[in-house]
Design a protein around this motif. Structure first.
Motif, PDB file in Angstrom:
ATOM      1  N   GLY A  12      -3.536   2.422  -4.246  1.00  0.00           N
ATOM      2  CA  GLY A  12      -2.319   1.442  -2.897  1.00  0.00           C
ATOM      3  C   GLY A  12      -3.663   0.542  -2.348  1.00  0.00           C
ATOM      4  O   GLY A  12      -3.410  -0.501  -1.937  1.00  0.00           O
ATOM      5  N   TYR A  13      -4.790   1.030  -1.559  1.00  0.00           N
ATOM      6  CA  TYR A  13      -5.914  -0.097  -1.130  1.00  0.00           C
ATOM      7  C   TYR A  13      -6.070  -1.735  -2.297  1.00  0.00           C
ATOM      8  O   TYR A  13      -5.653  -2.755  -1.793  1.00  0.00           O
TER       9      TYR A  13
ATOM     10  N   TYR B 238       0.927   3.704  -3.129  1.00  0.00           N
ATOM     11  CA  TYR B 238      -0.066   5.604  -2.146  1.00  0.00           C
ATOM     12  C   TYR B 238       1.317   6.581  -2.254  1.00  0.00           C
ATOM     13  O   TYR B 238       0.837   7.932  -3.172  1.00  0.00           O
ATOM     14  N   SER B 239       2.045   6.531  -1.670  1.00  0.00           N
ATOM     15  CA  SER B 239       2.872   7.958  -1.831  1.00  0.00           C
ATOM     16  C   SER B 239       3.560   8.214  -2.554  1.00  0.00           C
ATOM     17  O   SER B 239       3.928   9.267  -2.601  1.00  0.00           O
TER      18      SER B 239
ATOM     19  N   TYR C 254       0.717  -0.975   0.218  1.00  0.00           N
ATOM     20  CA  TYR C 254       0.262   0.265  -0.429  1.00  0.00           C
ATOM     21  C   TYR C 254       0.668   1.274  -0.032  1.00  0.00           C
ATOM     22  O   TYR C 254       0.492   2.553  -1.052  1.00  0.00           O
ATOM     23  N   ALA C 255       1.516   1.447   0.886  1.00  0.00           N
ATOM     24  CA  ALA C 255       2.311   1.928   1.227  1.00  0.00           C
ATOM     25  C   ALA C 255       3.690   2.683  -0.352  1.00  0.00           C
ATOM     26  O   ALA C 255       3.745   3.265  -0.428  1.00  0.00           O
TER      27      ALA C 255
ATOM     28  N   LEU D   9       2.986   8.465  -5.441  1.00  0.00           N
ATOM     29  CA  LEU D   9       1.269   8.853  -6.664  1.00  0.00           C
ATOM     30  C   LEU D   9       0.640  10.171  -5.128  1.00  0.00           C
ATOM     31  O   LEU D   9       0.694  11.437  -6.258  1.00  0.00           O
ATOM     32  N   ALA D  10       0.734  10.242  -4.173  1.00  0.00           N
ATOM     33  CA  ALA D  10       0.237  11.074  -3.820  1.00  0.00           C
ATOM     34  C   ALA D  10       1.513  12.261  -3.485  1.00  0.00           C
ATOM     35  O   ALA D  10       1.146  13.555  -3.499  1.00  0.00           O
TER      36      ALA D  10
ATOM     37  N   PRO E 280      -4.459  12.465  -3.557  1.00  0.00           N
ATOM     38  CA  PRO E 280      -5.285  11.632  -2.560  1.00  0.00           C
ATOM     39  C   PRO E 280      -5.836  10.516  -2.395  1.00  0.00           C
ATOM     40  O   PRO E 280      -5.684   9.256  -2.276  1.00  0.00           O
ATOM     41  N   SER E 281      -6.677  10.541  -2.695  1.00  0.00           N
ATOM     42  CA  SER E 281      -8.334   9.902  -3.047  1.00  0.00           C
ATOM     43  C   SER E 281      -7.997   8.942  -3.870  1.00  0.00           C
ATOM     44  O   SER E 281      -7.864   7.438  -3.532  1.00  0.00           O
TER      45      SER E 281
ATOM     46  N   ALA F 209      -4.997   7.872  -5.343  1.00  0.00           N
ATOM     47  CA  ALA F 209      -3.462   7.004  -4.837  1.00  0.00           C
ATOM     48  C   ALA F 209      -3.918   6.306  -3.607  1.00  0.00           C
ATOM     49  O   ALA F 209      -3.668   5.268  -3.218  1.00  0.00           O
ATOM     50  N   ASN F 210      -5.033   7.095  -2.783  1.00  0.00           N
ATOM     51  CA  ASN F 210      -5.340   5.758  -1.408  1.00  0.00           C
ATOM     52  C   ASN F 210      -6.200   4.528  -1.988  1.00  0.00           C
ATOM     53  O   ASN F 210      -6.310   3.709  -1.979  1.00  0.00           O
TER      54      ASN F 210
END
Length: 130
Positions: free
Chosen positions: A45-46, A27-28, A23-24, A30-31, A38-39, A41-42
């Motif tokens: 990651g999810y 996400y990281s 996930y990290a 991308l954000a 951010p949404s 990216a979240n």
């Protein structure tokens, strides 16, 4: 490696840690580099963490424990993942809402670190892969 229930719990924890790292890793960047919102990216990651978690749990954490039907276990795993997301979201909301815990920042970490993993372990063991 340990066998039985304790072995499954240990493997479940290790697999969860690996899925969290995935996930990290998704996400990281991308954000941080604003490649997307951010949404999104979240969500990305999810998604990757959930797929990673499914394969780790089905082929390692709960290997040989119950059902091997990917359609059945995959859909159930997705449902349990949503339960996990909901519980963590609730606990994060409680943690970040000042009026909810009157400045004692540490107590909401207990359910995030223990309740959600134990609930998802039980659901995965008994319902998804059982």
């Amino acid at each position: 490696m340990a066998s039985g229930l304790l072995g499954q719990l240990i493997r479940f924890g290790i697999s969860g840690g690996i899925a969290t790292a995935v996930y990290a890793l998704v996400y990281s960047p991308l954000a941080k580099y604003q490649i997307t919102t951010p949404s999104i990216a979240n969500l990305a990651g999810y998604f990757f963490a959930m797929i990673t978690g499914y394969f780790l749990h089905s082929y390692w954490s709960f290997k040989g424990h119950g059902e091997a039907n990917v359609a059945k276990t995959g859909s159930r795993f997705f449902a349990v993942s949503l339960v996990s997301l909901g519980l963590n979201s609730l606990f994060v909301w409680v943690l970040t809402e000042d009026s909810m815990f009157n400045g004692d920042w540490w107590w909401p970490l207990i359910p995030i670190l223990f309740v959600t993993p134990l609930v998802t372990f039980a659901l995965n063991r008994l319902w998804v892969f059982g």
